[in-house]
Design a protein around this motif. Sequence first.
Motif, PDB file in Angstrom:
ATOM      1  N   ALA A  60      28.903  58.271  -6.695  1.00  0.00           N
ATOM      2  CA  ALA A  60      28.236  57.780  -7.898  1.00  0.00           C
ATOM      3  C   ALA A  60      27.051  56.881  -7.551  1.00  0.00           C
ATOM      4  CB  ALA A  60      29.234  57.022  -8.777  1.00  0.00           C
ATOM      5  N   GLU A  61      27.162  56.154  -6.434  1.00  0.00           N
ATOM      6  CA  GLU A  61      26.087  55.250  -6.032  1.00  0.00           C
ATOM      7  C   GLU A  61      25.027  55.959  -5.196  1.00  0.00           C
ATOM      8  OE1 GLU A  61      28.248  52.243  -4.012  1.00  0.00           O
ATOM      9  OE2 GLU A  61      29.249  51.524  -5.827  1.00  0.00           O
ATOM     10  N   ALA A  62      25.412  57.053  -4.541  1.00  0.00           N
ATOM     11  CA  ALA A  62      24.479  57.940  -3.834  1.00  0.00           C
ATOM     12  C   ALA A  62      23.619  57.237  -2.804  1.00  0.00           C
ATOM     13  CB  ALA A  62      23.597  58.688  -4.842  1.00  0.00           C
ATOM     14  N   ASP A  63      24.230  56.490  -1.889  1.00  0.00           N
ATOM     15  CA  ASP A  63      23.527  55.977  -0.722  1.00  0.00           C
ATOM     16  C   ASP A  63      23.476  57.121   0.294  1.00  0.00           C
ATOM     17  OD1 ASP A  63      23.309  54.915   2.005  1.00  0.00           O
ATOM     18  OD2 ASP A  63      23.304  52.944   1.028  1.00  0.00           O
ATOM     19  N   ALA A  64      22.295  57.699   0.488  1.00  0.00           N
ATOM     20  CA  ALA A  64      22.172  58.929   1.269  1.00  0.00           C
ATOM     21  C   ALA A  64      22.690  58.769   2.689  1.00  0.00           C
ATOM     22  CB  ALA A  64      20.719  59.389   1.288  1.00  0.00           C
ATOM     23  N   ALA A  65      22.342  57.670   3.355  1.00  0.00           N
ATOM     24  CA  ALA A  65      22.764  57.481   4.747  1.00  0.00           C
ATOM     25  C   ALA A  65      24.281  57.344   4.847  1.00  0.00           C
ATOM     26  CB  ALA A  65      22.078  56.257   5.338  1.00  0.00           C
ATOM     27  N   GLU A  66      24.869  56.568   3.928  1.00  0.00           N
ATOM     28  CA  GLU A  66      26.315  56.381   3.978  1.00  0.00           C
ATOM     29  C   GLU A  66      27.055  57.672   3.652  1.00  0.00           C
ATOM     30  OE1 GLU A  66      29.850  53.500   2.177  1.00  0.00           O
ATOM     31  OE2 GLU A  66      27.759  53.131   1.657  1.00  0.00           O
ATOM     32  N   LEU A  67      26.570  58.403   2.663  1.00  0.00           N
ATOM     33  CA  LEU A  67      27.223  59.661   2.312  1.00  0.00           C
ATOM     34  C   LEU A  67      27.118  60.680   3.443  1.00  0.00           C
ATOM     35  CD1 LEU A  67      26.370  60.244  -1.445  1.00  0.00           C
ATOM     36  CD2 LEU A  67      28.590  59.777  -0.427  1.00  0.00           C
ATOM     37  N   ARG A  68      25.949  60.742   4.065  1.00  0.00           N
ATOM     38  CA  ARG A  68      25.797  61.658   5.201  1.00  0.00           C
ATOM     39  C   ARG A  68      26.805  61.300   6.291  1.00  0.00           C
ATOM     40  NH1 ARG A  68      20.952  60.841   5.897  1.00  0.00           N
ATOM     41  NH2 ARG A  68      20.070  62.641   4.810  1.00  0.00           N
ATOM     42  N   GLY A  69      26.962  60.002   6.545  1.00  0.00           N
ATOM     43  CA  GLY A  69      27.926  59.567   7.545  1.00  0.00           C
ATOM     44  C   GLY A  69      29.352  59.923   7.156  1.00  0.00           C
ATOM     45  N   MET A  70      29.681  59.787   5.871  1.00  0.00           N
ATOM     46  CA  MET A  70      31.030  60.127   5.423  1.00  0.00           C
ATOM     47  C   MET A  70      31.280  61.630   5.519  1.00  0.00           C
ATOM     48  SD  MET A  70      32.973  59.288   1.810  1.00  0.00           S
ATOM     49  CE  MET A  70      32.168  60.582   0.861  1.00  0.00           C
ATOM     50  N   PHE A  71      30.287  62.438   5.112  1.00  0.00           N
ATOM     51  CA  PHE A  71      30.453  63.889   5.170  1.00  0.00           C
ATOM     52  C   PHE A  71      30.699  64.353   6.610  1.00  0.00           C
ATOM     53  CE2 PHE A  71      27.652  64.498   1.144  1.00  0.00           C
ATOM     54  CZ  PHE A  71      28.757  64.278   0.338  1.00  0.00           C
ATOM     55  N   TYR A  72      29.816  63.938   7.516  1.00  0.00           N
ATOM     56  CA  TYR A  72      29.956  64.382   8.892  1.00  0.00           C
ATOM     57  C   TYR A  72      31.125  63.684   9.588  1.00  0.00           C
ATOM     58  CZ  TYR A  72      25.800  67.221   8.536  1.00  0.00           C
ATOM     59  OH  TYR A  72      24.916  68.200   8.159  1.00  0.00           O
ATOM     60  N   GLY A  73      31.474  62.467   9.146  1.00  0.00           N
ATOM     61  CA  GLY A  73      32.673  61.811   9.648  1.00  0.00           C
ATOM     62  C   GLY A  73      33.920  62.587   9.284  1.00  0.00           C
ATOM     63  N   SER A  74      33.922  63.207   8.103  1.00  0.00           N
ATOM     64  CA  SER A  74      35.056  64.032   7.695  1.00  0.00           C
ATOM     65  C   SER A  74      35.241  65.204   8.650  1.00  0.00           C
ATOM     66  CB  SER A  74      34.846  64.553   6.268  1.00  0.00           C
ATOM     67  OG  SER A  74      34.782  63.499   5.339  1.00  0.00           O
ATOM     68  N   LEU A  75      34.144  65.855   9.010  1.00  0.00           N
ATOM     69  CA  LEU A  75      34.238  66.969   9.949  1.00  0.00           C
ATOM     70  C   LEU A  75      34.747  66.494  11.304  1.00  0.00           C
ATOM     71  CD1 LEU A  75      33.820  69.880  10.843  1.00  0.00           C
ATOM     72  CD2 LEU A  75      31.406  69.343  11.252  1.00  0.00           C
ATOM     73  N   ARG A  76      34.244  65.366  11.773  1.00  0.00           N
ATOM     74  CA  ARG A  76      34.685  64.864  13.073  1.00  0.00           C
ATOM     75  C   ARG A  76      36.162  64.477  13.046  1.00  0.00           C
ATOM     76  NH1 ARG A  76      32.774  60.476  14.793  1.00  0.00           N
ATOM     77  NH2 ARG A  76      31.583  59.748  13.001  1.00  0.00           N
ATOM     78  N   LEU A  77      36.626  63.956  11.909  1.00  0.00           N
ATOM     79  CA  LEU A  77      38.046  63.620  11.777  1.00  0.00           C
ATOM     80  C   LEU A  77      38.906  64.878  11.886  1.00  0.00           C
ATOM     81  CD1 LEU A  77      40.527  61.912  11.049  1.00  0.00           C
ATOM     82  CD2 LEU A  77      39.881  62.187   8.628  1.00  0.00           C
TER      83      LEU A  77
END
Length: 266
Positions: free
Chosen positions: A74-91
Amino acid sequence: MAVVAGGHVGDVRTEQRGDVAWITLDRPDRMNAYDQAMAEEMIAAVRDAADAGVIVITGTGRAFCAGGYLANLAEADAAELRGMFYGSLRLLEEIRLSPRPVIAAVNGAAAGGGNELVVACDLAVAARSATFGQTGPKVGSAPVLGGTNLLAVQIGEKRAKEVSFLCRRYDAERAHELGWVNEVVDDDELEAAVTRMADELLAMSPRYLEIAKISSNLWWNSARDGYVSGLGMLVQAIGSDDMLEGARAFMEKRRPRWPGRSGAEG
């Protein structure tokens, strides 16, 4: 088994019970949904547990894991969301590449990325009150890390599309019937059932369990290009009208008003 060692780093608790490493997601206030920092903690916990004989992942409170933290969408911080998306894959890759069997002890709701976490684990035991399902198209996202691809290997393509497209909820018994989980037990028997399964695994050769596990990654490895391209599309959609509206509607507990969809209700 007695707890012989343990720790609590941020939002993730770890306990070493004999030769079994228990990793507990500990943000019950948000149904154990993870942000980028929590994803990194989970990755480290799985990696650090490689010396155990078996790894167990579970949650605190009424949820196993609700996936990515939707307030971030909802807040759409692009850098943080990108980190969360790719962090999910790494997890999920950390789980798949770990030399140890990883059991999901599904204590409650497994939704969105939390369901994909179950899909990625080698084995899964569910409490009878647990529920499963994807949330992506309902909240302005898409389940590209297992829901749209690897889940199809586990429960069939048509059924996996139903799960990913329609965002329905499935109880533990139905998940077991479909092949989503290995076993369903009463809620107060979950820990004991997982411990029994772990003990069975501990009686096996760790060397040949690792070979069996890595060999079984055929379908995960085959789908990897799909994960990466799907994440690329999600990253490009950060801040899109659909993503913002879906996340805000979820947080505000209302029906989304999708842009361009005539007749949408509030």
